[in-house]
Design a protein around this motif. Structure first.
Motif, short mmCIF file in Angstrom:
data_model
loop_
_atom_site.label_atom_id
_atom_site.label_comp_id
_atom_site.label_asym_id
_atom_site.label_seq_id
_atom_site.Cartn_x
_atom_site.Cartn_y
_atom_site.Cartn_z
N GLY A 19 47.54 -67.75 32.17
CA GLY A 19 48.79 -68.50 32.24
C GLY A 19 49.04 -68.84 33.70
N TYR A 20 49.18 -70.12 34.00
CA TYR A 20 49.36 -70.48 35.41
C TYR A 20 50.54 -71.42 35.60
CZ TYR A 20 46.73 -74.81 34.47
OH TYR A 20 46.30 -76.01 33.98
N GLY A 21 51.13 -71.32 36.78
CA GLY A 21 52.29 -72.12 37.13
C GLY A 21 53.19 -71.33 38.06
N ASN A 22 54.20 -71.99 38.59
CA ASN A 22 55.09 -71.37 39.57
C ASN A 22 56.39 -70.93 38.90
OD1 ASN A 22 56.75 -70.68 41.68
ND2 ASN A 22 56.27 -72.49 42.91
N PRO A 23 56.59 -69.62 38.74
CA PRO A 23 57.81 -69.12 38.09
C PRO A 23 59.09 -69.41 38.89
CG PRO A 23 56.18 -67.35 38.37
CD PRO A 23 55.66 -68.55 39.07
N LEU A 24 58.97 -69.88 40.11
CA LEU A 24 60.14 -70.24 40.91
C LEU A 24 60.47 -71.72 40.80
CD1 LEU A 24 59.48 -68.04 44.07
CD2 LEU A 24 60.95 -67.56 42.09
N ARG A 25 59.81 -72.40 39.86
CA ARG A 25 60.10 -73.81 39.58
C ARG A 25 60.47 -73.97 38.11
NH1 ARG A 25 60.55 -77.24 43.89
NH2 ARG A 25 60.06 -78.89 42.44
N SER A 26 61.36 -73.12 37.64
CA SER A 26 61.90 -73.17 36.28
C SER A 26 60.80 -73.25 35.22
CB SER A 26 62.90 -74.33 36.15
OG SER A 26 63.94 -74.16 37.10
N ASP A 28 58.02 -74.58 35.08
CA ASP A 28 56.64 -74.45 35.54
C ASP A 28 56.15 -73.02 35.35
OD1 ASP A 28 54.31 -75.67 36.57
OD2 ASP A 28 54.71 -74.82 38.55
N GLY A 29 57.07 -72.08 35.15
CA GLY A 29 56.71 -70.70 34.89
C GLY A 29 56.38 -70.38 33.45
N ILE A 30 56.30 -71.40 32.60
CA ILE A 30 55.98 -71.19 31.19
C ILE A 30 54.62 -70.50 31.02
CG2 ILE A 30 55.29 -72.43 29.08
CD1 ILE A 30 57.68 -74.32 29.56
N GLY A 31 53.60 -70.96 31.70
CA GLY A 31 52.26 -70.37 31.57
C GLY A 31 52.24 -68.89 31.92
N PRO A 32 52.73 -68.52 33.11
CA PRO A 32 52.77 -67.08 33.44
C PRO A 32 53.62 -66.27 32.47
CG PRO A 32 53.00 -68.38 35.44
CD PRO A 32 53.06 -69.34 34.27
N GLN A 33 54.73 -66.82 32.00
CA GLN A 33 55.59 -66.10 31.05
C GLN A 33 54.83 -65.80 29.76
OE1 GLN A 33 58.91 -64.94 31.33
NE2 GLN A 33 58.26 -63.92 29.45
N ILE A 34 54.09 -66.77 29.28
CA ILE A 34 53.31 -66.57 28.05
C ILE A 34 52.24 -65.51 28.28
CG2 ILE A 34 51.61 -67.68 26.52
CD1 ILE A 34 53.43 -70.21 26.72
N ALA A 35 51.54 -65.57 29.41
CA ALA A 35 50.49 -64.58 29.69
C ALA A 35 51.07 -63.18 29.81
CB ALA A 35 49.75 -64.96 30.98
N ILE A 49 45.91 -62.91 32.34
CA ILE A 49 46.34 -62.87 33.73
C ILE A 49 47.33 -64.01 33.92
CG2 ILE A 49 44.25 -61.79 34.65
CD1 ILE A 49 43.41 -64.54 35.71
N ALA A 50 48.27 -63.77 34.83
CA ALA A 50 49.25 -64.79 35.20
C ALA A 50 49.05 -65.09 36.68
CB ALA A 50 50.67 -64.29 34.94
N VAL A 51 48.87 -66.37 37.00
CA VAL A 51 48.65 -66.77 38.39
C VAL A 51 49.50 -67.99 38.70
CG1 VAL A 51 46.30 -65.83 38.53
CG2 VAL A 51 46.63 -68.18 37.75
N HIS A 52 49.80 -68.16 39.99
CA HIS A 52 50.58 -69.33 40.41
C HIS A 52 49.74 -70.59 40.35
CE1 HIS A 52 54.10 -67.28 42.66
NE2 HIS A 52 53.74 -66.60 41.61
N GLN A 53 48.47 -70.45 40.71
CA GLN A 53 47.58 -71.62 40.68
C GLN A 53 46.16 -71.15 40.45
OE1 GLN A 53 48.21 -73.50 44.42
NE2 GLN A 53 47.81 -71.66 45.59
N GLY A 67 35.09 -66.84 25.97
CA GLY A 67 36.18 -67.76 25.64
C GLY A 67 37.34 -67.57 26.59
N VAL A 68 37.93 -68.68 27.02
CA VAL A 68 39.09 -68.63 27.90
C VAL A 68 40.09 -69.70 27.45
CG1 VAL A 68 38.07 -70.17 29.63
CG2 VAL A 68 39.94 -68.66 30.29
N ILE A 69 41.36 -69.32 27.47
CA ILE A 69 42.43 -70.26 27.12
C ILE A 69 43.34 -70.38 28.34
CG2 ILE A 69 44.36 -70.79 25.58
CD1 ILE A 69 42.95 -68.83 23.54
N PHE A 70 43.44 -71.57 28.88
CA PHE A 70 44.33 -71.85 30.00
C PHE A 70 45.68 -72.28 29.43
CE2 PHE A 70 40.07 -72.56 31.59
CZ PHE A 70 40.09 -71.97 32.85
N VAL A 71 46.77 -71.70 29.92
CA VAL A 71 48.10 -72.04 29.42
C VAL A 71 48.92 -72.57 30.58
CG1 VAL A 71 50.17 -71.21 28.25
CG2 VAL A 71 47.94 -70.18 27.71
N ASP A 72 49.44 -73.79 30.42
CA ASP A 72 50.20 -74.44 31.48
C ASP A 72 51.37 -75.20 30.88
OD1 ASP A 72 50.86 -75.35 34.04
OD2 ASP A 72 49.43 -77.00 34.01
N ALA A 73 52.36 -75.45 31.71
CA ALA A 73 53.51 -76.26 31.31
C ALA A 73 53.19 -77.73 31.56
CB ALA A 73 54.74 -75.86 32.11
#
Length: 170
Positions: A19-26, A28-35, A49-53, A67-73
């Motif tokens: 799950g990737y994205g910036n949790p400090l950009r509202s 955009d934190g969807i991916g890390p929240q899901i992970a 794993i949850a990463v900013h980028q 297998g890998v699933i990338f999760v992004d907003a």
């Protein structure tokens, strides 16, 4: 929801969810929240794993999984009609020798990371990209109402998708 599969079968090794994205950009934190939520569920054979980028260092991790699933907003400006969450297989460019210099540094999307992984390790996992719509990407540490609702829907769809992939393996 779109469920598409590639012809390369996934084996019974663990699936990685990034799950990737910036949790400090509202939203955009969807991916890390899901992970992070998925991690708290302790699903068997699922590592998250949850990463900013996405960064080049993740290539070494990717080769450990089939297998890998990338999760992004994804940004959606019209709050009256929110598009559905999608999960699609990822197509990427393969380079025979060394990766182009444009792939060194911060990577903008999963295709770039998979391309780098292929160039460095000569293998890539089967990969999917889950895009979860959000409407607010302004500075803030809270998801919008739509963002929260889509996280719940995405978690349900993601666990169903993982189960489906596991069934396809058998």
């Amino acid at each position: 929801m779109v469920l598409l599969f590639s012809d390369k079968p996934c084996t019974s090794s663990p699936i990685l969810v990034i799950g990737y994205g910036n949790p400090l950009r509202s939203d955009d934190g969807i991916g890390p929240q899901i992970a992070e939520t998925l991690e708290s569920w302790h699903l068997p054979q699922v590592q998250t794993i949850a990463v900013h980028q996405l960064t080049p260092e993740l290539a070494a991790l990717l080769v450990q999984f089939d297998g890998v699933i990338f999760v992004d907003a994804s940004l959606h400006r019209n709050s009256q009609t929110i598009p559905q969450i999608s999960i699609e297989p990822i197509q990427f460019a393969s380079f025979p020798d060394s990766p182009p210099s444009s792939l060194i540094g911060h990577l903008s999307d999963p295709r770039s990371l998979l391309t780098l992984t292929q160039a460095l390790y000569h293998q890539v996992p089967q990969a999917w990209w889950m895009m979860v719509p959000g409407v607010n990407f302004e500075v803030g540490d809270q998801l919008s109402g739509i963002g929260k609702q889509n996280v719940d829907i995405a978690l349900h769809q993601l666990t169903h998708f993982i189960q489906t992939v596991r069934t396809e393996e058998a």
